[in-house]
Design an enzyme around this catalytic site. Sequence first.
Site, PDB file in Angstrom:
ATOM      1  N   SER A  88       4.680   2.878   7.950  1.00 22.37           N
ATOM      2  CA  SER A  88       4.312   1.710   7.153  1.00 22.37           C
ATOM      3  C   SER A  88       5.463   1.255   6.261  1.00 22.37           C
ATOM      4  O   SER A  88       6.062   2.055   5.542  1.00 22.37           O
ATOM      5  CB  SER A  88       3.097   2.039   6.285  1.00 22.37           C
ATOM      6  OG  SER A  88       1.950   2.245   7.062  1.00 22.37           O
ATOM      7  N   ASP A 137       0.165  -7.508   1.700  1.00 22.14           N
ATOM      8  CA  ASP A 137       0.559  -6.095   1.728  1.00 22.14           C
ATOM      9  C   ASP A 137       2.073  -5.941   1.763  1.00 22.14           C
ATOM     10  O   ASP A 137       2.616  -5.144   2.529  1.00 22.14           O
ATOM     11  CB  ASP A 137      -0.075  -5.365   2.907  1.00 22.14           C
ATOM     12  CG  ASP A 137       0.005  -3.845   2.745  1.00 22.14           C
ATOM     13  OD1 ASP A 137       0.116  -3.381   1.599  1.00 22.14           O
ATOM     14  OD2 ASP A 137      -0.016  -3.136   3.767  1.00 22.14           O
ATOM     15  N   HIS A 186       0.817  -1.216   0.000  1.00 21.13           N
ATOM     16  CA  HIS A 186       0.000   0.000   0.000  1.00 21.13           C
ATOM     17  C   HIS A 186       0.851   1.266   0.000  1.00 21.13           C
ATOM     18  O   HIS A 186       0.352   2.343  -0.318  1.00 21.13           O
ATOM     19  CB  HIS A 186      -0.986   0.004   1.176  1.00 21.13           C
ATOM     20  CG  HIS A 186      -0.416   0.409   2.498  1.00 21.13           C
ATOM     21  ND1 HIS A 186      -0.093  -0.498   3.480  1.00 21.13           N
ATOM     22  CD2 HIS A 186      -0.129   1.618   3.028  1.00 21.13           C
ATOM     23  CE1 HIS A 186       0.369   0.132   4.540  1.00 21.13           C
ATOM     24  NE2 HIS A 186       0.361   1.426   4.289  1.00 21.13           N
TER      25      HIS A 186
END
Length: 383
Positions: A220, A143, A113
């Site tokens: 992230s 992911d 992402h």
Amino acid sequence: MGRQRQHELSRRRLLRAGSSAAVVGISAGAGVGTGGADRVATRRLQDDTADDENGEDSDDPFDAGGPYADVYDDIIDDVVLVTVVGSDDPFDDDPGGIGSGFVVGDHVVTNAHVVGEASTVELQFRDEQWREGEVVGTDSHSDLAAIAVDDLPDITDGLSFTADDPVIGQEALVLGNPLGLDASLSQGIVSGLDRQLPSPTGFAIPAAIQTDAPVNPGNSGGPLVSLDGEVLGVVFAGAGQTIGFAIAAQLADRVIPALVEDGEYEHPYMGIGVSAVGPQVAEANDLEEARGVLVSEVVPDSPADGVLEPIDGETMIDGDPVPIGGDVIVSIGDEDIPNEARLTSVLALETTPGETVELEVIREGESQQVEVTLEERPDVDLP
């Protein structure tokens, strides 16, 4: 370009970069890279020897020579800022974003992402050097993404995924770029295991690690590491209230090599939906104890079709509708299956498409052994 570019990013870009779905499906390796643990161990041995000679104790984590500082010093050069080039226009539907990543072998690992649909990204290293990276593979189910870099800076050595299962209560560190603040460190513990995280594919990301180390937008894709300098997981999202999550190293260590080699990863697929077996379900289905998972749905033409039986009705207990019929899966091979989270973890970490697995199920009150040949997870349309 330096760090100035990073600070010029709009607030919207910062928030978008680290944003992820909130928490809470089914379905469902060679090691890659070395370096972090060996460097930390060597450094710690040198520090301990110096402390012994000076009559000092460096166990205090806040001491200048303590373990947090040692891990940070030895790992931070392998942690990078990932920038997806876009527009700073706040009304642009496709602005760029930022996130974190880290070097494993001769590639950079981050979240799918974070890179989105980009084919190339810009990477900034600790020594202010910039590199363009090619996104060679992404996997929305886990992911995860792999980025190729032609000429890694000399300061990088590469980190390694741990081969050991993390332990609840062990200390863990998050390194990355929260809110665009580069080269940051936060500290906490492993506070939960075998968590299921949502993915845009509709399947759960299994075996995730929960931590109370602060995780914010921009973290992230960065590493969650142990005090031995090994990567416990790839940071996925923060959920507020001092809860953050990371994709387990054991899953990443299966997915990333495939992304590097083939650009994709094949996940095992059984083709069932399941629900928890609580006391009411156990009572309604004449089970001796509340354990396992109840097969609530079997996908037509899936590996489980014709092998496993789904629920076929319901009854009322204390005014509540309770499903009846259907197989209750209690083990896969030698692995007990107490709940859905364990089922997804076993499928993801211990099986592959094409493999035939033996299930123990409770059917109409009797234990039976059945076999299911797993297939590759079908393609899904992403939102």
